[in-house]
Design an enzyme around this catalytic site. Structure first.
Site, short mmCIF file in Angstrom:
data_model
loop_
_atom_site.label_atom_id
_atom_site.label_comp_id
_atom_site.label_asym_id
_atom_site.label_seq_id
_atom_site.Cartn_x
_atom_site.Cartn_y
_atom_site.Cartn_z
N CYS A 1 0.83 -1.21 0.00
CA CYS A 1 0.00 0.00 0.00
C CYS A 1 0.86 1.26 0.00
CB CYS A 1 -0.91 0.01 1.21
SG CYS A 1 0.03 0.07 2.74
N ASP B 1 12.51 -35.36 -6.59
CA ASP B 1 11.39 -35.31 -7.53
C ASP B 1 11.76 -34.66 -8.85
OD1 ASP B 1 9.56 -36.36 -5.65
OD2 ASP B 1 9.41 -34.39 -4.72
N ASP C 1 3.82 -36.48 -4.76
CA ASP C 1 4.88 -36.78 -3.81
C ASP C 1 4.27 -36.59 -2.42
OD1 ASP C 1 7.50 -36.94 -2.63
OD2 ASP C 1 7.46 -34.76 -2.51
#
Lengths: 55, 737
Positions: free
Chosen positions: B52, B640, B456
């Site tokens: 802001c 992964d 996963d």
């Protein structure tokens, strides 16, 4: 039809001004931070006047 | 980045991330160069909480109050602050100043962030777009006068003025198309930009010739309008990718690769790439191992979950081996580097990623498929029109060229150029508000085709932060004792235990004294003259359970506090939604069988695999793909990355390791997993809109092309067809809900 002699240059000139301002605002990076520009006008920092180099 | 790669001819290249995921697993060459060169006069910080006008004032005045700060400007759009400093100002002191002003700040690796470069390329496009818009308006003004009956000298004069405006515009605004057409011709391909460039050049030169001959038809307005609409498509496409890229770059730049090296007992901070074999490195609690090594001093526990998916921390003592990427938990460790660079575990993982990348067939996007038959068709139509009319009129070259130019202009893929970018822009904006960042232009299309999910466990379906689950089975005074000991340690299990005890309304026992942490084992203290221990099973003398647990010894008795990894918010909802869509869901984890089976039972996943190595994950994906399935992989760990790279489309949470985020196509920004189901819906819709848009532009062509071929097309018809089809296509893209 003689009016065209004035009108065509005028329309081109006005369009050219618009283009010029657009190019200027791109060059001075005014589109870099649209959210910030919208918020900056609401700041209270310089409500009186911006700091002057003479102060 | 130079201007050229910003305009791949309507195809979505991988989008300027690291050149390959394998490069991103290891610290990139640029970031190392930037570190070595030192940090000029500019510091860039990321401020995720700034939002802001008050933030702007607070942040800028806090920074300006620091010694050595010359200028500070907060960019609210990117949530970054750029600080110009004198030499010798450390980012750490500025971050401290900001945290005193209650703003969380992270240092960004300015070398990785080419924000100015990206900005320049899109600024350049915007400028060409602005010029095209200006001349489109002016030429149209003159053209309307001609269409509505301007004749003779008036028409010629208007044509001349139009030429004066249009020729420089086409030369300037059309450059991206000309450059890309030249590139694709040199590569021996017929890209979408070849007919575009041909139409632009042909339309302009024919119109100029007609103007000199006092002809009736000039296509200057069509040429600049073509330029404008196509540039608009390019600009939207580029901007979507630039926003995604800068956010992804920022995620990458958060991890500045540095290591603490001990030289003669003195700690020196160095870029990880400059660590030599045999160097002794100090890794503090909470730090990540920068290289593979052997522990030479200290005991601690290490978290291997990022590498293997195991949720139980492992003991680490002198002589133990550690691998790059593991996290040190409790005590400082000194390690001797045994493998660096190409030999480290991290790099072997990177090699696996590049194997997965190579095995993956390159995806041809809908736009590329459309372009591949569109371009030849347009050329054949135009040339056959030329040949036919040349034969029909008995050798009137001027007339035949006029017809073939009209065909090129009318068939020019204005709507086709907008069809995909407009939809992708609109869909990416929607997904960004849901908390999903699309990193790759074709990810949406691929997401729409997915029929199998592979998930996963640790860090993806669960938060990777364990919480105690069996307080109820212990008397309150035992929990109070355990909490008192747990307060004295920074181990994640201890911290979570202490916090959970407070939350359960059990204050820690006060008369526990002499609390000491034995790094790598646990915490001990004395209460009522008896020794208390909280820690590993073997140290406490308890029988270890097969779930994550810590053990309390009080007198002769031992008590187990079991932990369970908290489910990610929305994980259940997402799995349910996948099942409701009728898609297959697989769970594959490197963790032991117990926790994996428990979690899949809880979520209702029938297919699960435990103790999987990275190779196993990749093999599962490859087997599913070979069986004709389109796989979506969701994962976060280093283990992964290969599977993420090999899957049809992949998603990783923002908390994932850098390498996993780079290897995936979509980043989940929030902690909630439920938006993935929404993303599937939006992707399906987006694909339908893209196909509808192709249909719409085909419909316009079916009406307009016969007109052009029969020689009935006027510049007015061309202008109408072009603007109407472009506007319909854009409006259709906005219908996305």
């Amino acid at each position: 039809m003689n009016i065209l002699v004035y009108l065509i240059p005028i329309s081109l000139l006005l369009g050219g001004f618009g283009l010029g301002f657009f190019l200027w605002s791109m060059k001075t990076r005014q589109f870099d931070d649209p959210d910030g520009s919208a918020a900056r006008i609401l700041r209270k920092d310089w409500d009186d006047k911006p700091p002057s180099p003479l102060d | 980045m130079t201007l050229q790669p910003a305009f791949p001819s309507t195809s979505y290249e991988a989008g300027g991330m690291a050149a390959c995921p394998a490069c991103a697993v290891a610290p990139s060459a640029q970031s190392i160069a930037a570190l070595a060169a030192g940090r000029g006069g500019n510091i860039m910080l990321s401020l995720p909480a700034a939002h802001c006008a008050a933030c702007i004032s607070a942040v800028e005045s806090a920074l300006m109050g620091q010694a050595g700060v010359k200028a500070a400007r907060l960019n609210l759009t990117q949530r970054r602050v750029l600080i110009e400093t004198e030499a010798g100002v450390e980012p750490a002191s500025l971050i401290a100043a900001l945290s005193r002003a209650a703003y969380e700040a992270h240092e960004l690796d300015a070398g990785l962030l080419s924000s100015t470069e990206t900005g320049r390329a899109s600024g350049d496009l915007a400028m060409r777009l602005g010029v095209a818009f200006f001349s489109m308006m002016n030429v149209m003004l003159l053209s309307v006068a001609v269409w509505s009956g301007g004749d003779g000298a008036t028409r010629d004069m208007f044509h001349w003025i139009s030429a004066l405006i249009a020729i420089p515009t086409v030369a300037f605004s059309g450059r991206p198309f000309f450059a890309s057409a030249a590139r694709s011709l040199r590569a021996g391909r017929l890209g979408m930009d070849v007919p575009i460039s041909l139409a632009l050049i042909l339309a302009t030169s024919i119109s100029l010739y007609e103007t000199t001959q006092g002809g009736h038809h000039a296509y200057f307005d069509a040429a600049v309008m073509l330029c404008f609409f196509l540039l608009l498509g390019r600009y939207l496409d580029h901007r979507t990718r630039a926003i995604a890229r800068s956010a992804a770059e920022e995620l990458a730049a958060l991890e500045v690769p540095r290591a603490t090296v001990l030289v003669g007992g003195v700690e020196i901070t160095r870029p990880t790439s400059e660590v030599a074999l045999g160097d002794t490195l100090r890794v503090r609690p909470g730090g990540r191992m920068p290289v593979d090594g052997v522990i030479v001093a200290g005991t601690s526990e290490i978290d291997r979950s990022m590498l293997t998916g195991e949720s139980l921390p492992a003991f680490a003592g002198v002589g133990g081996a550690v691998l790059a990427g593991e996290v040190n938990l409790t005590g400082p460790l000194d390690i001797r580097a045994t493998a660096i660079g190409r030999d480290s575990a991290l790099h072997r993982m990177a090699d696996l990623v590049s194997i997965a990348e190579n095995a993956k067939t390159r995806y041809t996007s809908l736009a590329e498929r459309a372009a591949s038959w569109y371009s030849p068709l347009v050329h054949i139509l135009s040339f056959s029109a030329f040949g036919f009319w040349l034969w029909q009129t008995g050798g009137d070259v001027r007339f035949a060229i006029n017809i073939s130019a009209a065909v090129l202009i009318i068939t020019c893929p204005c709507a086709l150029g907008l069809a995909v970018p407009a939809v992708v822009t609109s869909a990416s904006g929607k997904l960004f508000r849901l908390g999903l960042l699309i990193k790759n232009g074709t990810a949406l299309e691929r997401l729409a085709e997915v029929d199998t999910f592979v998930l996963d466990k640790t860090g993806t379906l669960t938060m990777g932060a364990p919480t105690p689950v069996n307080f109820a089975s212990h008397p309150a005074h035992l929990v109070a004792l355990a909490a008192a000991l747990a307060q004295g340690s920074s181990h994640p299990l201890s911290q979570s235990l202490a916090a959970a005890a407070l939350a359960a309304g059990i204050p820690p026992q006060l008369d526990v004294t002499e609390i000491t942490e034995i790094a790598g084992y646990g915490v001990q203290g004395i209460c009522l003259g008896r020794t208390l221990r909280l820690g590993r099973a073997a140290w406490v003398g308890a029988d270890p359970l097969d779930i994550t647990a810590t053990y309390l010894r009080w007198g002769e008795q031992t008590h187990a506090f079991a932990f369970e990894d908290r489910l990610r918010t929305g994980a259940q909802a997402a799995v349910d939604a996948f099942a409701a869509m009728g898609k297959a869901v697989y769970l594959i984890s490197g963790d032991t069988a117990g926790p994996v089976a428990a979690l899949s039972g809880r979520l209702g996943i029938a297919n699960f695999t435990a103790s999987a190595l990275p190779e196993d994950k990749l093999r599962l994906i490859a087997d599913l793909s070979a069986g004709g399935h389109r796989v979506l992989m969701v994962g976060d760990g280093l283990n992964d990355t290969a599977a993420l790279a090999g899957a049809h489309v992949s998603i990783s949470p923002a908390s994932a390791l850098d390498a996993a985020r780079v290897a995936s196509d979509i980043v989940l920004l929030g902690a909630d997993m439920a938006p993935i189901a929404d993303a599937m819906r939006i992707a399906g819709q987006a694909r339908r809109r893209i196909l509808e848009n192709f249909g719409l532009s085909a419909a316009y062509n079916i009406i307009a092309v016969p007109l052009a071929l029969s020689g009935l097309a006027t510049p007015l018809a061309a202008a109408l067809a072009m603007s109407l089809s472009s506007i319909t296509v854009s409006l259709n893209a906005l219908r996305l809900k």
